[in-house]
Motif scaffolding. Structure first.
Motif, PDB file in Angstrom:
ATOM      1  N   ASP A 200       0.858  -1.188   0.000  1.00 21.93           N
ATOM      2  CA  ASP A 200       0.000   0.000   0.000  1.00 21.93           C
ATOM      3  C   ASP A 200       0.894   1.239   0.000  1.00 21.93           C
ATOM      4  N   ILE A 201       0.325   2.371  -0.361  1.00 26.96           N
ATOM      5  CA  ILE A 201       1.034   3.646  -0.328  1.00 26.96           C
ATOM      6  C   ILE A 201       0.134   4.688   0.320  1.00 26.96           C
ATOM      7  N   ASN A 202       0.642   5.340   1.354  1.00 25.81           N
ATOM      8  CA  ASN A 202      -0.081   6.412   2.016  1.00 25.81           C
ATOM      9  C   ASN A 202       0.690   7.714   1.850  1.00 25.81           C
ATOM     10  N   HIS A 203      -0.045   8.812   1.678  1.00 26.18           N
ATOM     11  CA  HIS A 203       0.582  10.111   1.484  1.00 26.18           C
ATOM     12  C   HIS A 203       0.280  11.002   2.679  1.00 26.18           C
ATOM     13  N   ASN A 204       1.322  11.632   3.191  1.00 26.77           N
ATOM     14  CA  ASN A 204       1.195  12.530   4.333  1.00 26.77           C
ATOM     15  C   ASN A 204       2.013  13.780   4.050  1.00 26.77           C
ATOM     16  N   ASP A 205       1.332  14.889   3.840  1.00 25.42           N
ATOM     17  CA  ASP A 205       1.994  16.135   3.460  1.00 25.42           C
ATOM     18  C   ASP A 205       2.785  15.924   2.174  1.00 25.42           C
ATOM     19  N   ASP A 206       4.109  16.044   2.244  1.00 24.81           N
ATOM     20  CA  ASP A 206       4.924  15.933   1.035  1.00 24.81           C
ATOM     21  C   ASP A 206       5.663  14.605   0.939  1.00 24.81           C
ATOM     22  N   ILE A 207       5.315  13.636   1.805  1.00 24.11           N
ATOM     23  CA  ILE A 207       6.014  12.355   1.838  1.00 24.11           C
ATOM     24  C   ILE A 207       5.055  11.212   1.531  1.00 24.11           C
ATOM     25  N   SER A 208       5.505  10.286   0.683  1.00 23.50           N
ATOM     26  CA  SER A 208       4.767   9.042   0.441  1.00 23.50           C
ATOM     27  C   SER A 208       5.371   7.938   1.300  1.00 23.50           C
ATOM     28  N   HIS A 209       4.507   7.215   2.006  1.00 21.68           N
ATOM     29  CA  HIS A 209       4.940   6.114   2.859  1.00 21.68           C
ATOM     30  C   HIS A 209       4.568   4.806   2.152  1.00 21.68           C
ATOM     31  N   ILE A 210       5.571   4.058   1.732  1.00 29.14           N
ATOM     32  CA  ILE A 210       5.369   2.874   0.905  1.00 29.14           C
ATOM     33  C   ILE A 210       5.524   1.630   1.771  1.00 29.14           C
ATOM     34  N   GLN A 211       4.442   0.879   1.928  1.00 26.68           N
ATOM     35  CA  GLN A 211       4.473  -0.341   2.726  1.00 26.68           C
ATOM     36  C   GLN A 211       4.910  -1.506   1.845  1.00 26.68           C
ATOM     37  N   VAL A 212       5.970  -2.184   2.276  1.00 21.85           N
ATOM     38  CA  VAL A 212       6.614  -3.199   1.456  1.00 21.85           C
ATOM     39  C   VAL A 212       6.610  -4.555   2.168  1.00 21.85           C
ATOM     40  N   SER A 213       6.315  -5.605   1.412  1.00 20.26           N
ATOM     41  CA  SER A 213       6.507  -6.982   1.874  1.00 20.26           C
ATOM     42  C   SER A 213       7.727  -7.551   1.165  1.00 20.26           C
ATOM     43  N   HIS A 243      10.273   5.555   2.336  1.00 23.36           N
ATOM     44  CA  HIS A 243       9.699   6.862   2.055  1.00 23.36           C
ATOM     45  C   HIS A 243      10.211   7.432   0.735  1.00 23.36           C
ATOM     46  N   ALA A 244       9.393   8.291   0.134  1.00 22.83           N
ATOM     47  CA  ALA A 244       9.756   8.975  -1.111  1.00 22.83           C
ATOM     48  C   ALA A 244       8.928  10.259  -1.195  1.00 22.83           C
ATOM     49  N   PRO A 245       9.373  11.238  -1.979  1.00 27.82           N
ATOM     50  CA  PRO A 245       8.595  12.470  -2.108  1.00 27.82           C
ATOM     51  C   PRO A 245       7.263  12.222  -2.816  1.00 27.82           C
ATOM     52  N   VAL A 246       6.220  12.893  -2.374  1.00 25.92           N
ATOM     53  CA  VAL A 246       4.916  12.790  -3.027  1.00 25.92           C
ATOM     54  C   VAL A 246       5.012  13.217  -4.484  1.00 25.92           C
ATOM     55  N   MET A 247       5.865  14.219  -4.750  1.00 25.90           N
ATOM     56  CA  MET A 247       5.961  14.741  -6.112  1.00 25.90           C
ATOM     57  C   MET A 247       6.522  13.714  -7.096  1.00 25.90           C
ATOM     58  N   CYS A 248       7.103  12.632  -6.594  1.00 28.77           N
ATOM     59  CA  CYS A 248       7.598  11.592  -7.497  1.00 28.77           C
ATOM     60  C   CYS A 248       6.449  10.768  -8.083  1.00 28.77           C
ATOM     61  N   GLY A 266      17.347   9.840   9.552  1.00 23.64           N
ATOM     62  CA  GLY A 266      16.658   8.958  10.481  1.00 23.64           C
ATOM     63  C   GLY A 266      15.551   8.106   9.902  1.00 23.64           C
ATOM     64  N   ARG A 267      15.357   8.135   8.585  1.00 19.00           N
ATOM     65  CA  ARG A 267      14.297   7.303   8.009  1.00 19.00           C
ATOM     66  C   ARG A 267      14.761   6.732   6.673  1.00 19.00           C
ATOM     67  N   PRO A 268      14.286   5.532   6.315  1.00 18.61           N
ATOM     68  CA  PRO A 268      14.700   4.894   5.053  1.00 18.61           C
ATOM     69  C   PRO A 268      14.052   5.571   3.857  1.00 18.61           C
ATOM     70  N   VAL A 269      14.866   6.026   2.923  1.00 18.16           N
ATOM     71  CA  VAL A 269      14.393   6.754   1.750  1.00 18.16           C
ATOM     72  C   VAL A 269      14.695   5.936   0.499  1.00 18.16           C
ATOM     73  N   LEU A 270      13.685   5.732  -0.313  1.00 15.92           N
ATOM     74  CA  LEU A 270      13.815   4.956  -1.537  1.00 15.92           C
ATOM     75  C   LEU A 270      14.699   5.681  -2.539  1.00 15.92           C
ATOM     76  N   GLN A 271      15.578   4.919  -3.205  1.00 13.72           N
ATOM     77  CA  GLN A 271      16.460   5.541  -4.191  1.00 13.72           C
ATOM     78  C   GLN A 271      16.245   4.939  -5.574  1.00 13.72           C
ATOM     79  N   CYS A 272      16.618   3.681  -5.771  1.00 15.58           N
ATOM     80  CA  CYS A 272      16.369   2.988  -7.033  1.00 15.58           C
ATOM     81  C   CYS A 272      15.408   1.839  -6.762  1.00 15.58           C
ATOM     82  N   ALA A 273      14.338   1.743  -7.551  1.00 15.66           N
ATOM     83  CA  ALA A 273      13.341   0.691  -7.334  1.00 15.66           C
ATOM     84  C   ALA A 273      12.808   0.189  -8.667  1.00 15.66           C
ATOM     85  N   PRO A 274      13.642  -0.511  -9.451  1.00 10.52           N
ATOM     86  CA  PRO A 274      13.172  -1.037 -10.739  1.00 10.52           C
ATOM     87  C   PRO A 274      12.331  -2.297 -10.538  1.00 10.52           C
ATOM     88  N   ARG A 275      11.550  -2.627 -11.543  1.00  7.95           N
ATOM     89  CA  ARG A 275      10.863  -3.913 -11.510  1.00  7.95           C
ATOM     90  C   ARG A 275      11.905  -5.024 -11.518  1.00  7.95           C
TER      91      ARG A 275
END
Length: 297
Positions: A200-213, A243-248, A266-275
């Motif tokens: 799932d992906i939740n958006h809060n202000d300018d940050i997207s919170h990406i739930q990963v299994s 986490h990643a920017p909402v604008m992405c 202090g938080r994990p930020v997504l950088q490269c995420a290819p299929r």
């Protein structure tokens, strides 16, 4: 984000209140500081020695002067994220202005230390960045009301990075696909590397919170992905949030992905995420051409 220096607010002259200006504290990456006398009028002077880390201020009364220095010459991005518990924290930038003297009046040149208000925060704060080349001096002062209860605590996550360095661009600023070379570099040097799916992906202000299994954990510097609570139908599966920017504009996608990134402020930020299919293609090319800089696992 780019520097938002001064924010159009008035520049204020520092008037140091009576108290103790302590010796420089914090010569490590992660430090814990507090007023040694337990008073509320001390000024703690800290200068972290690392490019990234955290300063935890316990019994946060009075003020902290914090110096962040560039690791190398050139353009640098200084970023902080302040978490303020049970207290408001006012963050300002300290600057020095030269005041010319008057030869006839026999007044010598002098300097004036000023504070430029940046922001006030309470609870989980947002990322704030300043770009420049000189060391940045920040001034943090707490404001506590009679309604505030509990221990006043402030955490300052900081990150200092050269803007032009490869694969060190701010993931909270830029949104672009990683090249094959960047992807290989990210696989070998990221703080977390995992294969998994997006729940799932939740958006809060300018940050997207990406739930990963996670279906296969390659590596992680910190416990970002952990076993779910007892009773989960897949007890061997790991779960976590990156986490990643909402604008992405990251959207929920089907199938498996390779998730890479770094722990930033202090938080994990997504950088490269290819299929995963794309990653397998890049990996095969790298193995055939002996381009892998680390072992594949």
């Amino acid at each position: 984000m780019e520097a938002f220096i001064y924010l159009g607010l008035p520049v204020l002259l520092i008037v140091f209140f009576p108290g103790t200006l302590s010796q420089k504290l914090c010569s490590q990456c992660d430090c814990t500081i507090s007023d040694p006398d337990g008073g509320d009028r001390a000024i703690l002077n800290v200068k972290p020695r690392c490019e990234e880390g955290r300063v935890t201020w316990l019994n946060a009364y009075g003020a902290v002067r914090m110096e962040l220095a560039a690791p190398t010459a050139g353009d640098v991005r200084f970023c902080i994220r302040v978490q303020s518990d049970n207290v408001n924290t006012v963050v300002s930038q300290e600057t020095v202005a030269k005041i010319p003297g008057n030869y006839r009046l026999k007044i010598l040149d002098d300097v004036e230390v000023r504070l430029s208000p940046l922001f006030t925060t309470r609870g989980q704060g947002k990322e704030y960045c300043i770009s420049g080349s000189d060391p940045v001096h920040l001034y943090l002062e707490t404001e506590r009301s009679d309604e505030d209860v509990g221990v006043a605590r402030v955490k300052v996550h900081y990150n200092v990075e050269t803007i032009a360095s490869s694969l060190r661009y701010s993931p909270m600023e830029e949104c672009r696909p990683c090249s094959d070379a960047e992807l290989l570099k990210a696989y070998c040097s990221s703080d977390f590397v995992a294969i998994g799916t997006i729940d799932d992906i939740n958006h809060n202000d300018d940050i997207s919170h990406i739930q990963v299994s996670v279906t296969k954990m390659i590596s992680q510097r910190e416990a970002i992905f952990q076993k779910p609570a007892v009773g989960w139908t897949r007890p061997h599966e790991l779960k976590g949030v990156v986490h990643a920017p909402v604008m992405c504009g990251i959207r929920h996608g089907e199938g498996e992905f390779l998730f890479t990134g770094r722990v930033r402020l202090g938080r994990p930020v997504l950088q490269c995420a290819p299929r995963y299919e794309q990653w397998k293609s890049v990996l095969e090319m790298a193995l055939n051409n002996e381009l892998m800089e680390c072992s594949y696992g």
